[in-house]
Write an enzyme that holds these catalytic residues in place. Structure first.
Site, short mmCIF file in Angstrom:
data_model
loop_
_atom_site.label_atom_id
_atom_site.label_comp_id
_atom_site.label_asym_id
_atom_site.label_seq_id
_atom_site.Cartn_x
_atom_site.Cartn_y
_atom_site.Cartn_z
N ASP A 96 0.85 -1.18 0.00
CA ASP A 96 0.00 0.00 0.00
C ASP A 96 0.89 1.24 0.00
O ASP A 96 2.13 1.14 0.04
CB ASP A 96 -1.02 0.00 1.14
CG ASP A 96 -0.41 0.25 2.52
OD1 ASP A 96 0.80 0.57 2.62
OD2 ASP A 96 -1.14 0.13 3.53
N ASP A 260 -5.17 -6.91 7.52
CA ASP A 260 -3.78 -6.81 7.96
C ASP A 260 -3.74 -6.11 9.32
O ASP A 260 -4.61 -5.30 9.65
CB ASP A 260 -2.93 -6.04 6.94
CG ASP A 260 -3.28 -4.57 6.87
OD1 ASP A 260 -2.74 -3.78 7.66
OD2 ASP A 260 -4.12 -4.20 6.02
N CYS A 385 3.66 -23.24 26.38
CA CYS A 385 3.74 -22.89 24.96
C CYS A 385 4.86 -23.67 24.27
O CYS A 385 5.96 -23.80 24.82
CB CYS A 385 3.96 -21.39 24.79
SG CYS A 385 4.02 -20.88 23.06
N CYS A 387 6.09 -22.85 21.17
CA CYS A 387 6.75 -22.08 20.11
C CYS A 387 8.24 -21.92 20.43
O CYS A 387 8.67 -22.09 21.56
CB CYS A 387 6.09 -20.72 19.91
SG CYS A 387 6.57 -19.44 21.09
N CYS A 390 9.36 -19.54 23.34
CA CYS A 390 9.23 -20.04 24.71
C CYS A 390 10.13 -21.25 24.96
O CYS A 390 10.64 -21.42 26.08
CB CYS A 390 7.78 -20.38 24.99
SG CYS A 390 6.69 -18.92 24.90
N HIS A 412 5.96 -14.58 19.52
CA HIS A 412 5.15 -15.57 20.23
C HIS A 412 3.67 -15.23 20.06
O HIS A 412 2.84 -16.12 19.79
CB HIS A 412 5.52 -15.61 21.72
CG HIS A 412 4.41 -16.10 22.60
ND1 HIS A 412 4.21 -17.44 22.86
CD2 HIS A 412 3.43 -15.42 23.25
CE1 HIS A 412 3.15 -17.57 23.64
NE2 HIS A 412 2.66 -16.37 23.89
#
Length: 429
Positions: A96, A260, A385, A387, A390, A412
């Site tokens: 944009d 977005d 968690c 991910c 973590c 995260h």
């Protein structure tokens, strides 16, 4: 419904040393850093939005350095962001014009032709027409007609429409692989519906709704309802800058194709409370407050107090070290929550003293903050968690301290939100 992440050069150093608080040896910015889709096990979004205003150019200074700007132009968006189509085949690379960066100008500094060149050089799959922000939005039941709004607002509306008409023609140069998106601006639901209807008649089949960032969710609902009422069902909608992500059901209800936002990442360090995201037992998003332990030698509050002789810097450094040691020992189950909190709050009090009008109000603020931090430390959410943030950082992800920690926590949050969105998509309509 696709989630597009609005990038602003958000990356971390994978070799960052949490204990020493320093980057990896020999680290070069950008080259040795990793974006969320590189650092995490899987991309936490369905595409990336790059704003021309963030990239910058001779007309509008952006966030990119001159060297980064030259690389971006030479390599294109996907290669610069290391987001190749081969690895992410169904992803959007959206652009944009960054209307907020030129909001105070009488008209956009960009034209349809040079905007198309920017999208072509960047290898974008989708791109928005050059728009001009309209901030003034009518209250329900008080919608003004076009003749009743100030001339500046009417002019911004007309500029956005004219640019969209020119952009659609220019965009044909980019071929069938590029999807032009006409941007909607307006001062009310009816005016935005008029803009949407006009864009659809021009030939657009993908529209981007702008100017909604400052709007409340009730206002956004009115906008979406008014727009959907006048559009054919085949016209896709994108919501630009949708930060109210707890209201995904509203987007689904009005057939929004994509949106977005940077909200999951930026709330990690810009929100007063909702810094670390989790999903509760009901599958809803829940939030924890990160533990603020700023670096004593670089914190402006503490530096100013030291210069004024209001604190002893050596004492503050000891309190900082004790706070860090306390939460780290808690994570290793070596101390209880109370002991860790005592160390954290001793530093917090030194950092914030003088901001309350009286000792009693200071004491109340201290107790209130302690309860907030107590929930974070007692629940130990980092242990639940899976991910990479973590797994590798543990409690470090919950320490509000510097960019590498804070943006990791933001990554995260992106991971949690994308998982949440995937489950939301899977729910029966």
């Amino acid at each position: 419904m696709k989630f597009v992440f609005a990038d602003s050069l958000d990356f971390v150093d994978p070799s960052y040393d949490f204990i020493a608080d320093r980057n990896g040896v020999g680290r070069t910015i950008h080259r040795d850093d990793q974006f969320p889709h590189e650092f995490l096990d899987e991309a936490p979004y369905d595409g990336i939005l790059v704003s021309r205003g963030i990239v910058g150019d001779a007309l509008i200074p952006g966030k990119y350095t001159e060297a980064q700007l030259m690389r971006f132009r030479r390599e294109g968006a996907r290669r610069f962001l290391r987001f190749p189509r081969e690895k992410f085949p169904d992803s959007m690379m959206m652009g944009d014009c960054g209307a907020f960066t030129y909001r105070n100008m009488p008209e956009p500094p960009y034209r349809a032709s040079d905007t198309v060149e920017f999208y072509g050089d960047g290898g974008f799959t989708h791109g928005c027409s050059p728009d001009h922000l309209i901030f003034d939005f009518d209250q329900p039941g008080e919608e003004r007609s076009e003749s009743e709004v100030p001339e500046e607002i009417r002019l911004r509306f007309e500029i956005t429409q004219q640019n969209a008409a020119e952009f659609l023609i220019e965009a044909k140069r980019l071929g069938r692989g590029f999807v032009p998106m006409g941007v909607i601006q307006g001062w009310s639901g009816p005016s935005m519906a008029k803009a949407a209807s006009s864009l659809a008649k021009m030939g657009y089949d993908y529209l981007a709704i702008g100017g909604t960032v400052p709007l409340r969710i009730e206002q956004i609902r009115r906008v979406l309802a008014a727009i959907r009422e006048v559009l054919p069902s085949n016209i896709r909608l994108h919501l630009l800058g949708f930060g109210k992500i707890e209201h995904l059901a509203d987007l689904e209800r009005y057939g929004v194709t994509s949106f977005d936002t940077t909200s999951p990442l930026v709330r990690a360090f810009k929100d007063a409370r909702k810094n670390y995201w989790m999903r509760n037992a009901d599958g809803e998003l829940s939030y924890y407050t990160a533990i603020r332990i700023p670096q004593a030698i670089v914190n402006n509050k503490l530096k100013n107090k030291a210069l004024q002789g209001r604190i002893n810097q050596e004492e503050v450094l000891k309190l900082e070290a004790a706070a860090l040691d306390g939460v780290r020992r808690l994570s290793r189950h070596e101390v209880d929550v109370g002991d860790a909190l005592d160390a954290v709050m001793a530093y917090w009090d030194k950092l914030n003293w003088g901001e309350e009008a009286s000792p009693s109000r200071r004491a109340l603020a201290l107790e209130r903050q302690r309860r907030i931090y107590e929930r974070t430390l007692e629940d130990r959410p980092w242990e639940a968690c899976d991910c990479r943030v973590c797994r590798e950082g543990g409690i470090e992800a919950l320490i509000f301290r510097n960019s590498n920690r804070n943006k990791r926590r933001g990554m995260h949050n992106l991971h949690v939100f994308h998982r949440h969105l995937l489950d939301f998509r899977a729910e029966p309509v």
